[in-house]
Structures are given as C-alpha cells and as structure tokens.
Design an enzyme around this catalytic site. Sequence first.
Site, mmCIF file in Angstrom:
data_model
loop_
_atom_site.group_PDB
_atom_site.id
_atom_site.type_symbol
_atom_site.label_atom_id
_atom_site.label_comp_id
_atom_site.label_asym_id
_atom_site.label_seq_id
_atom_site.Cartn_x
_atom_site.Cartn_y
_atom_site.Cartn_z
ATOM 1 N N ASN A 1 81.877 83.682 -16.992
ATOM 2 C CA ASN A 1 82.945 82.800 -17.459
ATOM 3 C C ASN A 1 82.592 81.329 -17.274
ATOM 4 O OD1 ASN A 1 83.191 83.354 -14.662
ATOM 5 N ND2 ASN A 1 85.296 82.660 -14.667
ATOM 6 N N HIS B 1 76.524 77.649 -8.421
ATOM 7 C CA HIS B 1 76.522 77.257 -9.823
ATOM 8 C C HIS B 1 75.823 75.913 -9.926
ATOM 9 C CE1 HIS B 1 79.504 80.396 -10.567
ATOM 10 N NE2 HIS B 1 80.103 79.965 -9.474
#
Length: 141
Positions: A64, A94
């Site tokens: 996502n 991330h």
Amino acid sequence: GMDGLASAREGGLTSVTYEARKAPKSWKGSPAESMIDLDSVTEATAFFEGSAGEAAHQFPANANVAATIALCGLGMDDTRVRLMVDPDTKCNTHRIHAVGEFGEFQVEMHGNPLASNPKTSMLAALSVVRVCRQLLDPVVL
C-alpha cells in the site's frame, strides 16, 4: 515524504525509488513465500524489483505504501520498487529516494509492526485515525 513527492512532481520529478524492508514474519502469507525461503534467510535480501503497479498487484496486503508513493509521484509504471526481507530487523522500514529538477531527497521511516497484523505498521493504523478526525474537523495538523 508524500508532500515532498507531490511538490517535486510539480517541478520536474525524474525518478522515484521505494524500498520496503520487513522481517520474514511480515511477508508470511504473501507471494514472497514462493519467491524466497523466508525461514532460511540469513541476511537482508531483495526478492522483488519492479514497478509500483507490479508490486501493488502481486503484494496487495504489503504494498500500500508503494501505491501511495506512486500516486503522489511518477505513477504506478514509473515508480521503482524493491521489496526486501531482513531477518535482523524488528521494524518495517520504508525508504523513498526522489530525484528531479528540484534536487534530490531521501526519506526513511522505521515503524513498529502492528501487533495484530505484522504486514503493516502501527503508523498505518494511526493514519486511518487521523483521516477520520479530518472528516470531523478539516483543520487537523
């Protein structure tokens, strides 16, 4: 990171790379299991490299963030994605690397996995809470 990408897009964004690094248990139940032996990984290893569109299609429960980055930046086809398994990490990492006419930036975030769903981070759940608050009061910072 999303604000920076959207702003950079306005001025000539040329490349965006997103890397997700998670513990083996975070990839369990995903197509990663057919790409790499999650139980025998001994060091950080990339098992997927492709576009954000390919990542979102193959890893809908895990990618996502890749889709969000693509929508803010260069789109699903031109955003590059690397998915990694790291047996030495306890968090979901991330990394965004963006280059363009504006210059270059890197953003790195280390989030604790959500206890009830290690495929996502606690911050993702808190993001949903924030959006709900914004629906009630649009002046939420």
